[in-house]
Write a protein that holds these residues in place. Structure first.
Motif, PDB file in Angstrom:
ATOM      1  N   UNK A  19      -7.744 -18.156   1.118  1.00  0.00           N
ATOM      2  CA  UNK A  19      -7.018 -18.471  -0.131  1.00  0.00           C
ATOM      3  C   UNK A  19      -5.510 -18.301   0.022  1.00  0.00           C
ATOM      4  N   UNK A  20      -5.081 -17.329   0.818  1.00  0.00           N
ATOM      5  CA  UNK A  20      -3.658 -17.133   1.076  1.00  0.00           C
ATOM      6  C   UNK A  20      -3.066 -18.355   1.767  1.00  0.00           C
ATOM      7  N   UNK A  21      -3.729 -18.827   2.820  1.00  0.00           N
ATOM      8  CA  UNK A  21      -3.270 -20.011   3.543  1.00  0.00           C
ATOM      9  C   UNK A  21      -3.257 -21.243   2.647  1.00  0.00           C
ATOM     10  N   UNK A  22      -4.303 -21.408   1.861  1.00  0.00           N
ATOM     11  CA  UNK A  22      -4.393 -22.569   0.984  1.00  0.00           C
ATOM     12  C   UNK A  22      -3.264 -22.569  -0.046  1.00  0.00           C
ATOM     13  N   UNK A  23      -2.935 -21.394  -0.577  1.00  0.00           N
ATOM     14  CA  UNK A  23      -1.854 -21.290  -1.552  1.00  0.00           C
ATOM     15  C   UNK A  23      -0.510 -21.648  -0.953  1.00  0.00           C
ATOM     16  N   UNK A  24      -0.278 -21.222   0.270  1.00  0.00           N
ATOM     17  CA  UNK A  24       0.979 -21.532   0.954  1.00  0.00           C
ATOM     18  C   UNK A  24       1.093 -23.032   1.192  1.00  0.00           C
ATOM     19  N   UNK A  25       0.023 -23.634   1.690  1.00  0.00           N
ATOM     20  CA  UNK A  25       0.042 -25.064   1.994  1.00  0.00           C
ATOM     21  C   UNK A  25       0.220 -25.909   0.733  1.00  0.00           C
ATOM     22  N   UNK A  88      -2.147 -10.920   3.846  1.00  0.00           N
ATOM     23  CA  UNK A  88      -3.219 -11.911   3.717  1.00  0.00           C
ATOM     24  C   UNK A  88      -3.957 -11.811   2.387  1.00  0.00           C
ATOM     25  N   UNK A  89      -3.776 -10.704   1.667  1.00  0.00           N
ATOM     26  CA  UNK A  89      -4.451 -10.556   0.372  1.00  0.00           C
ATOM     27  C   UNK A  89      -3.498 -10.868  -0.786  1.00  0.00           C
ATOM     28  N   UNK A  90      -2.723 -11.939  -0.603  1.00  0.00           N
ATOM     29  CA  UNK A  90      -1.831 -12.406  -1.662  1.00  0.00           C
ATOM     30  C   UNK A  90      -2.239 -13.820  -2.069  1.00  0.00           C
ATOM     31  N   UNK A  91      -1.957 -14.156  -3.321  1.00  0.00           N
ATOM     32  CA  UNK A  91      -2.264 -15.486  -3.848  1.00  0.00           C
ATOM     33  C   UNK A  91      -0.984 -16.117  -4.370  1.00  0.00           C
ATOM     34  N   UNK A  92      -0.681 -17.309  -3.872  1.00  0.00           N
ATOM     35  CA  UNK A  92       0.523 -18.020  -4.265  1.00  0.00           C
ATOM     36  C   UNK A  92       0.157 -19.130  -5.239  1.00  0.00           C
ATOM     37  N   UNK A  93       0.724 -19.057  -6.439  1.00  0.00           N
ATOM     38  CA  UNK A  93       0.423 -20.054  -7.474  1.00  0.00           C
ATOM     39  C   UNK A  93       1.667 -20.825  -7.901  1.00  0.00           C
ATOM     40  N   UNK A  94       2.771 -20.584  -7.233  1.00  0.00           N
ATOM     41  CA  UNK A  94       4.009 -21.323  -7.470  1.00  0.00           C
ATOM     42  C   UNK A  94       4.714 -21.477  -6.128  1.00  0.00           C
ATOM     43  N   UNK A  95       5.725 -22.333  -6.054  1.00  0.00           N
ATOM     44  CA  UNK A  95       6.417 -22.540  -4.763  1.00  0.00           C
ATOM     45  C   UNK A  95       7.314 -21.355  -4.392  1.00  0.00           C
ATOM     46  N   UNK A 118       6.205  -8.909  -7.288  1.00  0.00           N
ATOM     47  CA  UNK A 118       4.826  -8.807  -6.794  1.00  0.00           C
ATOM     48  C   UNK A 118       3.977  -8.177  -7.886  1.00  0.00           C
ATOM     49  N   UNK A 119       2.920  -8.883  -8.281  1.00  0.00           N
ATOM     50  CA  UNK A 119       2.080  -8.390  -9.371  1.00  0.00           C
ATOM     51  C   UNK A 119       0.633  -8.257  -8.905  1.00  0.00           C
ATOM     52  N   UNK A 219      -3.575  -8.722  -4.219  1.00  0.00           N
ATOM     53  CA  UNK A 219      -4.895  -8.185  -4.581  1.00  0.00           C
ATOM     54  C   UNK A 219      -4.962  -6.685  -4.360  1.00  0.00           C
ATOM     55  N   UNK A 220      -4.458  -6.216  -3.225  1.00  0.00           N
ATOM     56  CA  UNK A 220      -4.277  -4.780  -2.968  1.00  0.00           C
ATOM     57  C   UNK A 220      -5.456  -3.933  -3.401  1.00  0.00           C
TER      58      UNK A 220
END
Length: 311
Positions: A19-25, A88-95, A118-119, A219-220
């Motif tokens: 999911x981290x990679x997918x969010x970045x891409x 790797x346990x981060x989620x990107x939902x904006x650029x 970071x939230x 996610x932490x």
């Protein structure tokens, strides 16, 4: 030219890495490369990563290493103008990457780092900028008396503001300055390498910034792992090295402070049945007490206790 080198260390966790990679891409328009340090990956997960993300550069790391050393394996190969360090346990939902890179166009030439807010998944802020970390701040932190979500001159401000140091979960840094700083300091295996980097950058005459309008989710996980008995003594030894600043007297005083607190925790768990979390906390306090006044490096401490747990 590659604008950004994305650096990710993943400890055999494709469930969070993908999911981290997918969010970045999905959220990055700048030219970028992704370098993943596959730390202790199983052969099947390693093969799957290479199959599912053929564009990702994979570095296999099968020896015991901490955050600094693993990241540095990738950083030395980075070709981008900027390095984007992200857990790797981060989620990107904006650029996030695009916006942090754009921030550099607005900032003075001495700007070296920009970090996002970071939230946690529930929206609670983990960090938005970080104030300087001193020995006194660490002493309060050891008793859980530091709240980084309280607004200060250096944190929890609106928009783009100057801060002092970074949270290692996510930040963007100019690669040439990172290289000049010597990458992450490998004296530190599990913290405070991120705090140390921010302090080092300031000492070099550069500035650190944070953008409260740019947000990434961390996610932490908060569960107590049996590896805590190896990680915490490693973390404490690194903190004592950093916060003492090379002073033997300061190290001794901080060490006594930590040792006494852990002795009280040890006594708390001594009469309890040594099972589950109680055993983890008991072993952790004992290991910290044994590590405070050792001459061993943080990596040697981690190897010692990790092998005793794994064995």
């Amino acid at each position: 030219m590659i604008e950004v080198s994305v650096i990710i260390v993943s400890m055999n966790r494709p469930d969070t890495l993908y999911p981290c990679l997918d969010g970045i891409k999905a959220n990055t328009s700048l030219s970028f490369e992704i370098i993943v340090v596959a730390y202790m990956f199983s052969q099947s997960n390693l093969e799957a990563l290479r199959r599912d993300y053929p564009e990702v550069k994979v570095i296999v790391s099968d020896s015991l290493r901490g955050f600094s050393e693993n990241n540095n394996l990738a950083l030395r190969l980075a070709e981008g103008k900027y390095c984007f360090i992200v857990n790797d346990d981060t989620l990107m939902r904006m650029p996030v990457i695009d916006r942090l890179a754009a921030d550099f166009e607005k900032l003075p030439s001495d700007a070296a780092i920009v970090s996002p807010k970071i939230v946690f998944p529930d929206g609670k802020v983990q960090t938005s900028g970080r104030a300087p970390w001193t020995a006194w701040r660490y002493m309060k932190h050891y008793l859980h008396l530091v709240d980084e979500t309280v607004p200060t001159k250096w944190s929890m401000q609106k928009g783009l503001f100057r801060t002092w140091t970074v949270n290692g979960a996510c930040f963007l840094i100019k690669t040439d300055i990172f290289r000049e700083a010597g990458w992450f300091d490998e004296r530190f295996t599990f913290t405070p390498e991120d705090i140390a980097l921010g302090h080092k950058v300031n000492e070099m005459g550069y500035s650190v910034w944070s953008d409260d309008d740019v947000v990434i989710t961390h996610l932490a996980g908060s569960t107590v792992s049996r590896l805590e008995a190896a990680i915490k003594p490693t973390r404490v030894r690194g903190a004592l090295i950093f916060y003492s600043g090379g002073s033997k007297i300061k190290y001794f005083l901080l060490g006594v402070y930590v040792w006494l607190i852990e002795a009280l925790r040890y006594l708390k768990y001594l009469p309890l049945e040594k099972k589950g979390k109680n055993k983890i906390m008991f072993d952790t306090s004992l290991n910290v007490m044994h590590s405070v006044f050792t001459s061993a490096t943080t990596k040697e401490i981690f190897e010692r206790y990790y092998n005793s747990i794994a064995g």
